[in-house]
Design an enzyme around this catalytic site. Structure first.
Site, PDB file in Angstrom:
ATOM      1  N   CYS A 134     102.811  30.367 -74.071  1.00 39.22           N
ATOM      2  CA  CYS A 134     102.632  29.014 -74.438  1.00 39.22           C
ATOM      3  C   CYS A 134     103.490  28.089 -73.419  1.00 39.22           C
ATOM      4  O   CYS A 134     102.798  28.032 -72.186  1.00 39.22           O
ATOM      5  CB  CYS A 134     103.336  28.625 -75.740  1.00 39.22           C
ATOM      6  SG  CYS A 134     102.963  26.855 -76.483  1.00 39.22           S
ATOM      7  N   ASP A 180      92.408  28.639 -81.449  1.00 41.42           N
ATOM      8  CA  ASP A 180      93.392  28.134 -80.814  1.00 41.42           C
ATOM      9  C   ASP A 180      92.956  26.481 -80.341  1.00 41.42           C
ATOM     10  O   ASP A 180      92.025  26.288 -79.945  1.00 41.42           O
ATOM     11  CB  ASP A 180      93.958  28.551 -79.413  1.00 41.42           C
ATOM     12  CG  ASP A 180      95.079  28.048 -79.124  1.00 41.42           C
ATOM     13  OD1 ASP A 180      95.623  26.924 -79.019  1.00 41.42           O
ATOM     14  OD2 ASP A 180      95.721  28.828 -78.264  1.00 41.42           O
ATOM     15  N   HIS A 212      96.836  29.483 -81.977  1.00 40.76           N
ATOM     16  CA  HIS A 212      97.675  29.301 -81.032  1.00 40.76           C
ATOM     17  C   HIS A 212      99.194  29.780 -81.734  1.00 40.76           C
ATOM     18  O   HIS A 212      99.515  29.698 -82.734  1.00 40.76           O
ATOM     19  CB  HIS A 212      98.014  27.802 -80.642  1.00 40.76           C
ATOM     20  CG  HIS A 212      98.920  27.606 -79.456  1.00 40.76           C
ATOM     21  ND1 HIS A 212      98.334  27.675 -78.287  1.00 40.76           N
ATOM     22  CD2 HIS A 212     100.166  27.214 -79.327  1.00 40.76           C
ATOM     23  CE1 HIS A 212      99.321  27.362 -77.525  1.00 40.76           C
ATOM     24  NE2 HIS A 212     100.490  27.035 -78.092  1.00 40.76           N
TER      25      HIS A 212
END
Length: 253
Positions: A134, A180, A212
């Site tokens: 991330c 995502d 995600h």
């Protein structure tokens, strides 16, 4: 929106806390804290720097992830990219994502990254790979550009700059979730198109049925999510070990 153009979506700070007891240690480098764990052979020759999501180096899931890299033969260092200001496990109603991002742009984060890499190289780490999740993914890409990192793995990046992809000079493995909302299908295709132009070895894998953050904060009660998380981790290990053996050589180097 932060100073580098990235944003934090709610899916970047939500997920499931995993069970387990991290066994690594803490120390300080140039005033910031790192979590580290040595492999069974106690060697620091082959290493991984883990660049975390917004939850930071003290988040249990991230420490367990670091421990797993160590169990697979790597000396792991996970820096506090946020100097004690990671997004909390439970985000309060008054938390401002935009304000937080303004405090943690490249100007604040890159000195930490550089200091960690320099420290590791100075103390005998011959092969240094970067694993970014991330928030941390973009720093893996940036430090594949000048050879500071020998190989990279990123999972569900929250943002990337086209120049970061175009300028990498070392191998990169990318994993993403089908659902995502941040690193979307359009973003995946754009990144793949850019990576093709570099001549650098790359791998792009998409896992169906996951969102995600799956590689860090999956739901342990959902077999599909657990499978995706475990396979993504195994990809990182195999990617690093392959390029460790081959010396990260590739056509055009």
């Amino acid at each position: 929106m932060g100073p580098d153009g990235e944003t934090i979506s709610p899916c970047c700070t939500t997920g499931h806390l995993h069970e387990g007891h991290p066994t690594g240690s803490y120390r300080y480098i140039d005033g910031f804290q790192v979590y580290y764990k040595r492999p069974p052979n106690n060697s620091s020759e082959n290493a991984v720097i883990l660049f975390t999501d917004a939850m930071g180096h003290a988040y249990r899931n991230n420490r367990l992830l670091a421990d797993n890299f160590a169990a697979n033969g790597f000396f792991v260092v996970m820096p506090d990219l946020f100097r004690g200001d990671a997004v909390p496990d439970i985000v309060s109603a008054g938390f401002s994502a935009s304000k937080w991002l303004m405090s943690h742009g490249s100007q604040q984060t890159e000195p930490i990254v550089r200091a960690v890499i320099e420290e590791m190289r100075k103390h005998g780490c011959r092969f240094v790979a970067g694993a970014g999740y991330c928030f941390g993914a973009k720093y893996v890409m940036r430090y594949l550009q000048d050879g500071a990192l020998d190989a990279g793995f990123i999972a569900h990046p929250n943002w990337f700059d086209s120049d970061d992809a175009l300028c990498i000079k070392k191998p990169l493995c990318v994993v993403a979730g089908e659902n995502d909302e941040v690193f979307t299908g359009q973003h995946r295709r754009q990144m793949e198109k850019l990576l093709k132009t570099t001549g650098v070895p790359y791998q792009m894998t998409v896992y169906s049925g996951v969102q995600h953050g799956f590689a860090v904060r999956c739901d342990p009660k959902k077999a599909t999510e657990v499978f995706a998380k475990e396979q993504a981790f195994n990809q990182a290990i195999q990617w690093f070990k392959f390029h460790l053996k081959t010396g990260t050589r590739f056509v055009g180097q």
